[in-house]
Motif scaffolding. Structure first.
Motif, PDB file in Angstrom:
ATOM      1  N   ASN A 145       0.849  -1.278  -0.274  1.00  0.00           N
ATOM      2  CA  ASN A 145      -0.505   0.040   0.023  1.00  0.00           C
ATOM      3  C   ASN A 145       0.814   1.463   0.301  1.00  0.00           C
ATOM      4  N   ALA A 146       2.152   1.300   0.673  1.00  0.00           N
ATOM      5  CA  ALA A 146       2.992   2.487   1.210  1.00  0.00           C
ATOM      6  C   ALA A 146       3.341   3.191  -0.544  1.00  0.00           C
ATOM      7  N   LEU A 147       3.804   1.476  -1.336  1.00  0.00           N
ATOM      8  CA  LEU A 147       4.702   1.220  -2.601  1.00  0.00           C
ATOM      9  C   LEU A 147       3.518   1.866  -3.481  1.00  0.00           C
ATOM     10  N   ALA A 148       2.537   1.837  -3.314  1.00  0.00           N
ATOM     11  CA  ALA A 148       0.890   2.217  -4.521  1.00  0.00           C
ATOM     12  C   ALA A 148       1.128   3.801  -3.958  1.00  0.00           C
ATOM     13  N   GLU A 149       0.847   4.362  -3.454  1.00  0.00           N
ATOM     14  CA  GLU A 149       1.365   5.888  -2.678  1.00  0.00           C
ATOM     15  C   GLU A 149       2.317   6.558  -3.742  1.00  0.00           C
ATOM     16  N   ARG A 150       3.791   5.752  -2.875  1.00  0.00           N
ATOM     17  CA  ARG A 150       3.921   6.544  -3.774  1.00  0.00           C
ATOM     18  C   ARG A 150       4.548   6.576  -5.267  1.00  0.00           C
ATOM     19  N   ARG A 151       4.489   5.108  -5.328  1.00  0.00           N
ATOM     20  CA  ARG A 151       4.649   5.540  -7.013  1.00  0.00           C
ATOM     21  C   ARG A 151       3.295   5.883  -7.518  1.00  0.00           C
ATOM     22  N   ALA A 152       2.078   6.105  -7.549  1.00  0.00           N
ATOM     23  CA  ALA A 152       0.874   7.151  -7.973  1.00  0.00           C
ATOM     24  C   ALA A 152       0.945   8.522  -7.670  1.00  0.00           C
ATOM     25  N   GLN A 153       1.881   9.093  -6.408  1.00  0.00           N
ATOM     26  CA  GLN A 153       2.519  10.263  -6.759  1.00  0.00           C
ATOM     27  C   GLN A 153       3.550  10.733  -7.659  1.00  0.00           C
ATOM     28  N   ASN A 154       4.204   9.216  -8.291  1.00  0.00           N
ATOM     29  CA  ASN A 154       5.471   9.414  -9.358  1.00  0.00           C
ATOM     30  C   ASN A 154       6.268   9.878  -9.153  1.00  0.00           C
ATOM     31  N   PHE A 155       6.953   8.800  -7.666  1.00  0.00           N
ATOM     32  CA  PHE A 155       8.406   9.035  -7.142  1.00  0.00           C
ATOM     33  C   PHE A 155       8.537   8.078  -8.061  1.00  0.00           C
ATOM     34  N   ILE A 156      10.158   8.278  -8.674  1.00  0.00           N
ATOM     35  CA  ILE A 156      10.470   6.707  -9.565  1.00  0.00           C
ATOM     36  C   ILE A 156      11.989   6.445  -8.362  1.00  0.00           C
ATOM     37  N   GLU A 157      11.773   6.831  -7.535  1.00  0.00           N
ATOM     38  CA  GLU A 157      12.570   6.626  -6.723  1.00  0.00           C
ATOM     39  C   GLU A 157      12.078   5.439  -5.893  1.00  0.00           C
ATOM     40  N   ALA A 158      10.858   5.609  -6.469  1.00  0.00           N
ATOM     41  CA  ALA A 158      10.383   3.704  -5.171  1.00  0.00           C
ATOM     42  C   ALA A 158      10.392   2.578  -5.857  1.00  0.00           C
ATOM     43  N   LYS A 159      11.224   2.319  -7.021  1.00  0.00           N
ATOM     44  CA  LYS A 159      10.757   1.276  -7.613  1.00  0.00           C
ATOM     45  C   LYS A 159      11.875   0.976  -7.389  1.00  0.00           C
ATOM     46  N   ILE A 160      12.990   0.556  -5.825  1.00  0.00           N
ATOM     47  CA  ILE A 160      13.620  -0.229  -5.309  1.00  0.00           C
ATOM     48  C   ILE A 160      12.757  -1.098  -4.162  1.00  0.00           C
ATOM     49  N   PHE A 161      11.435  -0.387  -4.229  1.00  0.00           N
ATOM     50  CA  PHE A 161      10.906  -0.615  -2.893  1.00  0.00           C
ATOM     51  C   PHE A 161      10.447  -1.631  -3.715  1.00  0.00           C
ATOM     52  N   ALA A 162      10.023  -1.533  -4.549  1.00  0.00           N
ATOM     53  CA  ALA A 162       9.257  -2.694  -5.350  1.00  0.00           C
ATOM     54  C   ALA A 162      10.028  -4.269  -5.605  1.00  0.00           C
ATOM     55  N   ASN A 163      11.197  -3.851  -6.015  1.00  0.00           N
ATOM     56  CA  ASN A 163      12.251  -5.400  -5.995  1.00  0.00           C
ATOM     57  C   ASN A 163      11.691  -5.347  -4.853  1.00  0.00           C
ATOM     58  N   GLN A 164      12.534  -4.430  -2.959  1.00  0.00           N
ATOM     59  CA  GLN A 164      12.175  -5.488  -1.846  1.00  0.00           C
ATOM     60  C   GLN A 164      10.824  -6.069  -2.513  1.00  0.00           C
ATOM     61  N   LEU A 165       9.751  -5.279  -2.483  1.00  0.00           N
ATOM     62  CA  LEU A 165       8.588  -6.280  -2.202  1.00  0.00           C
ATOM     63  C   LEU A 165       8.478  -7.676  -2.999  1.00  0.00           C
ATOM     64  N   ASP A 403      -4.424  13.330  -4.517  1.00  0.00           N
ATOM     65  CA  ASP A 403      -3.680  12.067  -5.552  1.00  0.00           C
ATOM     66  C   ASP A 403      -4.749  11.086  -6.071  1.00  0.00           C
ATOM     67  N   ILE A 404      -5.974  11.193  -4.710  1.00  0.00           N
ATOM     68  CA  ILE A 404      -6.686   9.382  -5.709  1.00  0.00           C
ATOM     69  C   ILE A 404      -7.090  10.255  -6.885  1.00  0.00           C
ATOM     70  N   ILE A 405      -7.640  10.716  -7.100  1.00  0.00           N
ATOM     71  CA  ILE A 405      -8.893  11.954  -7.993  1.00  0.00           C
ATOM     72  C   ILE A 405      -8.290  12.292  -8.848  1.00  0.00           C
ATOM     73  N   ASN A 406      -6.818  12.813  -8.699  1.00  0.00           N
ATOM     74  CA  ASN A 406      -6.432  12.766  -9.881  1.00  0.00           C
ATOM     75  C   ASN A 406      -5.182  11.539 -10.951  1.00  0.00           C
ATOM     76  N   ASN A 407      -5.118  10.409 -10.024  1.00  0.00           N
ATOM     77  CA  ASN A 407      -4.585   9.383 -10.281  1.00  0.00           C
ATOM     78  C   ASN A 407      -6.469   8.650 -11.220  1.00  0.00           C
ATOM     79  N   ASN A 408      -7.654   8.734 -10.637  1.00  0.00           N
ATOM     80  CA  ASN A 408      -8.505   8.348 -11.257  1.00  0.00           C
ATOM     81  C   ASN A 408      -8.702   8.964 -12.445  1.00  0.00           C
ATOM     82  N   LEU A 409      -8.321  10.558 -12.458  1.00  0.00           N
ATOM     83  CA  LEU A 409      -8.880  11.349 -13.740  1.00  0.00           C
ATOM     84  C   LEU A 409      -7.825  10.744 -14.769  1.00  0.00           C
ATOM     85  N   LEU A 410      -5.937  10.133 -14.453  1.00  0.00           N
ATOM     86  CA  LEU A 410      -5.931   9.533 -15.509  1.00  0.00           C
ATOM     87  C   LEU A 410      -6.079   9.108 -16.322  1.00  0.00           C
TER      88      LEU A 410
END
Length: 586
Positions: A145-165, A403-410
């Motif tokens: 959930n934390a990773l999804a939130e950061r990805r939705a906020q377009n943090f490219i730095e979250a990729k390393i934590f996707a690998n950890q997940l 963030d949620i509304i913008n993501n849904n709009l996207l």
């Protein structure tokens, strides 16, 4: 003389006989004593086999305790058992005369007590393993959930934590012992904490950048500050653990304070720049349909105070008031933008849906094609997030709603574009690539990605940016839409059985259903799975229709939110997809 000699002979014989008898009597006494002692010792010791069994049970218990400690069962949980074992070890067999039964009973009881403690140790191992297994699963869910939130906020730095997940999820499937689950939880919690600290660290960087811009607008030299900012930004992009973000937060906080001190010397210039920003934000707030009267009055008062300031203390006081007024406006601006954005989103859903409808030949119904984004779907999420923010009054909650509304709009805009794209379903689509790039899961090293198009009722499987295979599917029906968004595979099961959470007789109840392949992509029971009861998949099957295999209440409409697949299709796909694989639905 003869008489004397005979007397002497008799006396000698009697003396010899008396000595011999005395020696014989002493020997008999010694033999009896030895026999008595042997009998007593035999009686005291009890049955030797029973004593050996007690010793073996204790040794078995010691081995079990050592094993439990080695696999990660906490010492605190084992302590009561170890104390009981110590108490038993400090007891002694009873001493009785002529009977070994009490000692035999003692060792039998001791054996039973050791065996009972051994059962407790095994129970603790099982209990601890199950508890830590569940905790590790929960910690991985929190990380996701934390990773999804950061990805939705377009943090490219979250990729390393996707690998950890993905690594944690793979370890969870192979884990057997408490220490395995403890390590998984530890890693997942650290990654989650790092993702949580990523926000404050980023906010500090944004604040530092804004301060630099204000100083630059006041024509002040910001060379040193800009260099510090660039170094901080590099640290932010390379951070991969909580300590990195904590260090950056502390460092940037110190820099912000130093920047504030420097700004004090340039308050006359900075104050003017701040007032310009304050005025621009008031205009923006008015565009959001909010009342700006009080903020306009504050702006006028701040302009007057700045013009009348003579001393440093005056400037400091005015600057502090301007900062306070701007902070107040920022909250109103965030809340106003959230409300405006939700209205914009709802209007877009209504306008597009009312002009793009499915006229169902089966039941004569008319359905908006963007129903997944309406009040039964993603629209409900945005509205609920805004209501929650209104209840808490926290600016961070308003930002989360934005963030949620913008993501849904996207995703809504992507679906609208896909509607006009006449590319075949089994070819790469521009909207797929657009969304994969947005979430940083597109490219030669991106790995597998699943993309679901609601408009096309299709699933496309990409690997390293290349389309591998496409499938016709059935998604959620009008009243139970599949959730649009960016997700990941959080559970894989083959085989399994689905059981309805609805009461029997309700519209959405279904009997216990065996499933051969299931991959959960969103918490709450949203799966990719085989739908062996369906013959038809693809466009139109998410609305009421006649199934060519024989229509029933379970195959004559869309799913309950899952992505239904042909059994042969998912049998091929299932082995290709690992835990943590990104999923995009739109």
């Amino acid at each position: 003389m003869i008489c004397d000699i005979n007397h002497l002979r008799r006396m000698l014989v009697m003396t010899i006989f008396t000595g011999a008898w005395g020696r014989a009597r002493n020997g008999i006494l010694i033999v009896c004593m030895v026999m008595l002692v042997t009998l007593l010792l035999s009686a005291c010791g009890g049955d030797p086999q029973t004593q050996q069994q007690a010793n073996k049970s204790k040794a078995d218990l010691d081995n079990l305790i050592s094993h439990a400690q080695s696999i990660g069962v906490a010492d605190a949980m084992l302590k009561p058992i170890i104390q009981q074992e110590d108490q038993l070890s400090n007891t002694n067999a009873p001493i009785t005369v002529f009977s070994g039964q009490p000692a035999t009973d003692y060792y039998s009881n001791l054996t039973q007590r050791y065996q009972f403690l051994a059962v407790q140790v095994r129970g603790l191992e099982l209990q601890t393993t199950q508890q830590l297994d569940y905790q590790a699963f929960q910690d991985i869910q929190t990380l996701e959930n934390a990773l999804a939130e950061r990805r939705a906020q377009n943090f490219i730095e979250a990729k390393i934590f996707a690998n950890q997940l993905t690594q944690d999820q793979n370890q969870l499937t192979r884990a057997h012992y408490p220490k395995d689950y403890l390590q998984i939880s530890y890693n997942a919690k650290r990654s989650t904490l790092a993702l949580q600290l990523m926000g404050p660290a980023y906010n500090n960087l944004v604040s530092l950048q804004q301060d630099i811009k204000q100083l630059q607008a006041s024509h002040l030299d910001t060379t040193a500050l800009t260099q510090q900012y660039q170094e901080d930004l590099q640290l932010f992009r390379s951070a991969n653990k909580p300590e990195d973000y904590s260090q950056l937060i502390n460092q940037s906080t110190t820099q912000l304070q130093a920047t504030s001190d420097f700004s004090t010397l340039a308050i006359p210039y900075v104050g003017a720049a701040k007032l310009q920003q304050f005025s621009a934000d008031i205009v923006k707030l008015k565009q959001y349909g909010q009342n700006t009267t009080s903020f306009q009055q504050r702006l006028t008062a701040d302009q007057t105070a700045l013009a009348q300031a003579k001393s440093i203390n005056d400037y400091v006081k005015v600057s502090s008031q301007i900062d306070h007024d701007i902070a107040s406006l920022q909250f109103a601006l965030t809340a106003g933008y959230a409300n405006s954005l939700l209205n914009q989103y709802n209007q877009e859903v209504a306008n597009w849906g009312n002009t793009h409808q499915y006229h169902d030949p089966y039941d004569g119904g008319v359905y908006n094609l963007d129903y997944e984004y309406g009040v039964n779907g993603a629209g409900l999420d945005g509205g609920a997030a805004l209501q929650y923010a209104q209840s808490t009054g926290a600016q961070s909650d308003y930002q989360a709603a934005i963030d949620i509304i913008n993501n849904n709009l996207l995703h809504l805009k992507a679906m609208e574009a896909d509607y006009n794209d006449k590319t075949a379903y089994n070819q790469p689509h521009a909207t797929d690539i657009q969304l994969m790039k947005h979430y940083n899961v597109y490219g030669s090293n991106a790995g597998p990605v699943l993309v679901v198009s609601f408009i096309e009722q299709s699933l496309r499987y990409y690997n390293n940016g290349k389309l591998v295979r496409a499938f016709n599917v059935v998604t959620g029906q009008y009243l139970r839409p599949s959730p649009p968004g960016f997700w990941s595979i959080i559970l894989r099961q083959s085989p399994t059985k689905f059981t309805s959470s609805e009461p029997a007789g309700s519209a959405f109840w279904y009997p216990p259903t065996p499933i051969q392949y299931a991959m959960e992509y969103h918490s709450g029971g949203y799966f990719f799975h085989d739908a062996w009861w369906r013959a038809n998949f693809g466009p139109g099957t998410n609305f009421p229709h006649a199934d060519s295999g024989g229509t029933t209440q379970f195959n004559g409409n869309g799913s309950h939110g899952c992505i239904n697949m042909n059994t042969n299709d998912i049998a091929w796909l299932y082995p290709q997809i690992a835990w943590g694989t990104p999923v995009i639905t739109y």
